[in-house]
Scaffold this motif. Sequence first.
Motif, PDB file in Angstrom:
ATOM      1  N   ALA A  15      73.372 -77.966 -64.748  1.00  0.00           N
ATOM      2  CA  ALA A  15      73.986 -77.289 -65.893  1.00  0.00           C
ATOM      3  C   ALA A  15      75.444 -77.685 -66.063  1.00  0.00           C
ATOM      4  N   VAL A  16      76.118 -78.023 -64.954  1.00  0.00           N
ATOM      5  CA  VAL A  16      77.499 -78.529 -64.996  1.00  0.00           C
ATOM      6  C   VAL A  16      77.449 -79.938 -64.419  1.00  0.00           C
ATOM      7  N   LYS A  47      83.751 -72.691 -61.160  1.00  0.00           N
ATOM      8  CA  LYS A  47      84.677 -73.395 -60.275  1.00  0.00           C
ATOM      9  C   LYS A  47      83.972 -74.621 -59.710  1.00  0.00           C
ATOM     10  N   GLY A  48      84.643 -75.758 -59.811  1.00  0.00           N
ATOM     11  CA  GLY A  48      84.037 -76.996 -59.349  1.00  0.00           C
ATOM     12  C   GLY A  48      84.913 -77.731 -58.350  1.00  0.00           C
ATOM     13  N   ILE A  68      89.612 -82.564 -55.373  1.00  0.00           N
ATOM     14  CA  ILE A  68      90.390 -81.601 -56.151  1.00  0.00           C
ATOM     15  C   ILE A  68      89.471 -80.450 -56.559  1.00  0.00           C
ATOM     16  N   GLN A  69      90.076 -79.290 -56.857  1.00  0.00           N
ATOM     17  CA  GLN A  69      89.356 -78.124 -57.349  1.00  0.00           C
ATOM     18  C   GLN A  69      89.729 -77.904 -58.816  1.00  0.00           C
ATOM     19  N   LYS A  70      88.737 -77.548 -59.642  1.00  0.00           N
ATOM     20  CA  LYS A  70      88.990 -77.337 -61.059  1.00  0.00           C
ATOM     21  C   LYS A  70      88.186 -76.150 -61.569  1.00  0.00           C
ATOM     22  N   ASP A  71      88.797 -75.391 -62.487  1.00  0.00           N
ATOM     23  CA  ASP A  71      88.069 -74.378 -63.245  1.00  0.00           C
ATOM     24  C   ASP A  71      87.494 -75.052 -64.490  1.00  0.00           C
ATOM     25  N   LEU A  72      86.189 -74.977 -64.643  1.00  0.00           N
ATOM     26  CA  LEU A  72      85.499 -75.689 -65.714  1.00  0.00           C
ATOM     27  C   LEU A  72      85.013 -74.685 -66.752  1.00  0.00           C
ATOM     28  N   ALA A 109      77.955 -72.390 -59.549  1.00  0.00           N
ATOM     29  CA  ALA A 109      77.160 -71.863 -60.652  1.00  0.00           C
ATOM     30  C   ALA A 109      75.855 -72.641 -60.837  1.00  0.00           C
ATOM     31  N   SER A 110      75.916 -73.949 -60.736  1.00  0.00           N
ATOM     32  CA  SER A 110      74.720 -74.749 -60.993  1.00  0.00           C
ATOM     33  C   SER A 110      73.802 -74.811 -59.795  1.00  0.00           C
TER      34      SER A 110
END
Length: 208
Positions: A15-16, A47-48, A68-72, A109-110
């Motif tokens: 899904a992501v 969060k990815g 790296i960490q990212k809010d998607l 999430a995915s």
Amino acid sequence: HGGIEDSVELLVVPAVWIEDMFVRPDVKTGMIRIDLNVRNTLAESSKGRLQFTVSPAASGETLLVSAIQKDLSPGDTTITTQVKLDNPHLWQLNDPFLYRVTARLKTGASGSCDERSVRSGFRDFRLEDGYFRLNGRRIFLRSSVTGNMAPVGTHIPPQDTDWFRRDLINCKAMGFNAIRFYGLATRYQLDLCDEIGLMVYEEAYSSQ
């Protein structure tokens, strides 16, 4: 003239997922700029964690790892980052060394991972003081041309799909260092030019 000109893939993805990836190595600094488009098809943010690895394309051993960490957010997120490779091996006409850059995305999430990788080389081609230079060294372009059409007028040879591959290898063997694609180059042809050390001049099909 139009329609589907190259191979088509139908992918099952999380899904992501990583929708697109482009890398640009810098000869002077050893930095590799990585541009990603991450697509979140969920209704909420996720969060990815993105992990990047660099390895020689031919041998595959890992040379560096970065994360790296990212809010998607829902929809598309453009991400730009850089990794640095010390003393990179340059891509040369007689030594077409390629690196493989891989991005791996993991989100809670995915519940699964997505991965995309591309090959690229450290090279700098420019016109300077009236001369072509590759990685700072003056070169003389010796280019052949292909209309990328099989003898019977079809885009892909009907009986021997390796025809176009042999055509490029023969150009390299005859001493050419570049190829002009008057027709539409396929992805595997462009990849092969990277592999064997052929520069490419690519133009639109009806650019004349």
